[in-house]
Design an enzyme around this catalytic site. Structure first.
Site, mmCIF file in Angstrom:
data_model
loop_
_atom_site.group_PDB
_atom_site.id
_atom_site.type_symbol
_atom_site.label_atom_id
_atom_site.label_comp_id
_atom_site.label_asym_id
_atom_site.label_seq_id
_atom_site.Cartn_x
_atom_site.Cartn_y
_atom_site.Cartn_z
ATOM 1 N N ARG A 170 19.822 43.147 44.054
ATOM 2 C CA ARG A 170 20.212 44.454 43.518
ATOM 3 C C ARG A 170 20.034 44.442 41.999
ATOM 4 N NH1 ARG A 170 25.791 46.278 46.211
ATOM 5 N NH2 ARG A 170 25.159 48.283 45.353
ATOM 6 N N ASP B 27 26.082 58.654 48.201
ATOM 7 C CA ASP B 27 26.709 57.931 49.314
ATOM 8 C C ASP B 27 27.042 58.869 50.468
ATOM 9 O OD1 ASP B 27 26.441 55.602 47.959
ATOM 10 O OD2 ASP B 27 28.553 55.359 47.445
ATOM 11 N N LYS C 2 37.178 53.268 46.913
ATOM 12 C CA LYS C 2 36.622 52.017 46.384
ATOM 13 C C LYS C 2 36.286 52.174 44.904
ATOM 14 C CE LYS C 2 32.213 51.031 47.057
ATOM 15 N NZ LYS C 2 30.890 50.518 47.446
ATOM 16 N N LYS D 219 33.784 46.496 54.223
ATOM 17 C CA LYS D 219 33.485 46.649 52.793
ATOM 18 C C LYS D 219 34.317 47.773 52.179
ATOM 19 C CE LYS D 219 29.435 46.260 49.857
ATOM 20 N NZ LYS D 219 29.698 46.975 48.632
ATOM 21 N N SER E 24 24.414 54.724 38.128
ATOM 22 C CA SER E 24 25.371 55.149 37.104
ATOM 23 C C SER E 24 26.371 54.036 36.796
ATOM 24 C CB SER E 24 26.112 56.402 37.571
ATOM 25 O OG SER E 24 26.875 56.110 38.727
ATOM 26 N N ARG F 228 18.548 51.851 51.833
ATOM 27 C CA ARG F 228 19.105 52.814 52.782
ATOM 28 C C ARG F 228 18.092 53.851 53.259
ATOM 29 N NH1 ARG F 228 25.126 53.564 50.033
ATOM 30 N NH2 ARG F 228 26.123 51.902 51.246
#
EC number: 2.5.1.19
Length: 427
Positions: free
Chosen positions: A124, A313, A22, A411, A170, A344
């Site tokens: 976000r 991640d 991605k 996603k 980032s 998360r």
């Protein structure tokens, strides 16, 4: 709500060909659109986030052709900044990898463009990027809440001296770096605070170089980018497999292998998330590296206590792998989990407790002690693809697990559960 119950898996063994990354797919699409010449991207990821980027580029007048399976894309470069004669609104779903880079790139020249998305996207933070772009002359309005999308962009970015906070995401720096070469002046970007997820910056710099632009990177504290440049198409570009997606299969091999091999990434991969395999090795699994594969074989897993800032991640996968390790696992320096697809840290702590783990949720860490026996639970996924994939690993026990809203994996990995089933032998 739709759900999927995974029955206990006795063993995993086999090879998984990874879908495209991605992070690489969306960066490559934008650079191909800005570049001079035609670029053929192969192994492009077919997922929601990439579709949002493609739809946005199309609305901005970029010409491209997609193969039937949507993994090969031929992009006719614009040879410079993307402009829209008319006012435009672009809907970007919950795709941070589209929202952040486009927010910067569309500040070149004079546009009048609104970037918006799903309700979660409006939660976000993007203030650090907006602030940096404004320092460079961009005209940006936050239409609902200051520092959050939706954004109205009216161009004006000139370059110059820009400070950006590196402590939250980032992607803000990535967006500035990719935009700066096309600005009228040179840009000097100075990082405030600690830069998170450094390896993702390496992906950005690698892709910029592939498209003919070099950046003077001074120890990740200061970046100097010459203005008035042009990206040049490399012709053909192969998108490597998604290293974050690889983490679930490699962890499965560590827990219940056999050996699981993932192809499309390897020892020379540009993605920092391949370092996930080192963590599995530290826990006790056996890892083998090739140029275009990584393989992981079962071992007796022991808990780890590690700083996971470099692989945020993939580190989520360690949180569920910890259910199969002896001792208490601590993942540190992961504050940016809180500003991803969902919070998360909260989500992971909540769902781990459901399966019986003892969990301590800190502001920027999580500590996990597995139970003697996992409990059956229905796992909430919070519209977060990684939550769904992480908790599939619970089935590598003698307990089934139910994943709510399993299609949220679209996603990044629409056929994840089919791929997992293919390498699994049920108990």
């Amino acid at each position: 709500m739709e759900s999927l119950t995974l029955q206990p898996i006795a063993r995993v063994e086999g090879t998984v060909n990874l879908p495209g990354s991605k992070s690489v797919s969306n960066r490559a699409l934008l650079l191909a659109a800005l570049a001079r010449g035609t670029t053929v991207l192969t192994n492009l990821l077919d997922s929601d986030d990439v579709r949002h980027m493609l739809n946005a580029l199309s609305a901005l007048g970029v010409q491209y052709t997609l193969s039937a399976d949507r993994t090969r894309c031929e992009v006719t470069g614009n040879g410079g900044p993307l402009r829209s004669a008319a006012a435009l609104e672009l809907f970007l779903g919950n795709a941070g990898t589209a929202m952040r880079p486009l927010a910067a790139a569309l500040c070149l020249g004079s546009n009048d463009i609104v970037l918006t998305g799903e309700p979660r996207m409006k939660e976000r933070p993007i203030g650090h990027l907006v602030d940096a772009l404004r320092q460079g002359g961009a005209q940006i309005d936050c239409l609902e809440q200051e520092n959050y999308p939706p954004l109205r962009l009216r161009g004006g970015f000139q370059g110059g001296n820009v400070e950006v906070d590196g402590s939250v995401s980032s992607q803000f720096l990535t967006a500035l770096l990719m935009t700066a070469p096309l600005a009228p002046q040179d840009t000097v970007i100075v990082i405030k605070g600690d830069l998170v997820s450094k390896p993702y910056i390496d992906i950005t710099l690698h892709l910029m170089k592939t498209f003919g632009v070099e950046v003077d990177n001074q120890s990740y504290q200061r970046f100097v980018v010459r203005g008035k440049q042009q990206y040049q198409s490399p012709g053909d570009y192969l998108v490597e497999g998604d290293a974050s997606s690889a983490s679930y299969f490699l962890a499965a091999g560590a827990i219940k292998g056999g050996t699981v091999k993932v192809t499309g990434i390897g020892r020379n991969s540009v993605q920092g998330d391949i370092r996930f395999a080192d963590v599995l090795e530290k826990m006790g699994a056996t890892v083998t590296w090739g140029d275009d594969f990584i393989a992981c074989t079962h071992g007796e897993l022991k808990a780890v206590d590690m700083d996971m800032n470099h692989i945020p991640d993939a580190a989520m996968t360690i949180a569920t792998a910890a259910l199969f390790a002896q001792g208490t696992t601590t993942l540190r320096n992961i504050y940016n989990w809180r500003v991803k697809e969902t919070d998360r840290l909260f989500a992971m702590a909540t769902e781990l407790r459901k399966v019986g783990a003892e969990v301590e949720e800190g502001e920027d860490y999580i500590r996990i002690t597995p139970p003697a026996k996992l409990k059956y639970a229905e796992i909430g996924t919070y519209n977060d693809h990684r939550m769904a994939m992480c908790f599939s690993l619970v089935a590598l026990s003698d307990t089934p697990v139910t994943i709510l809203d399993p299609k949220c994996t679209a996603k990044t990995f629409p056929d994840y559960f089919e791929q997992l089933a293919r390498i699994s032998t049920l108990a």
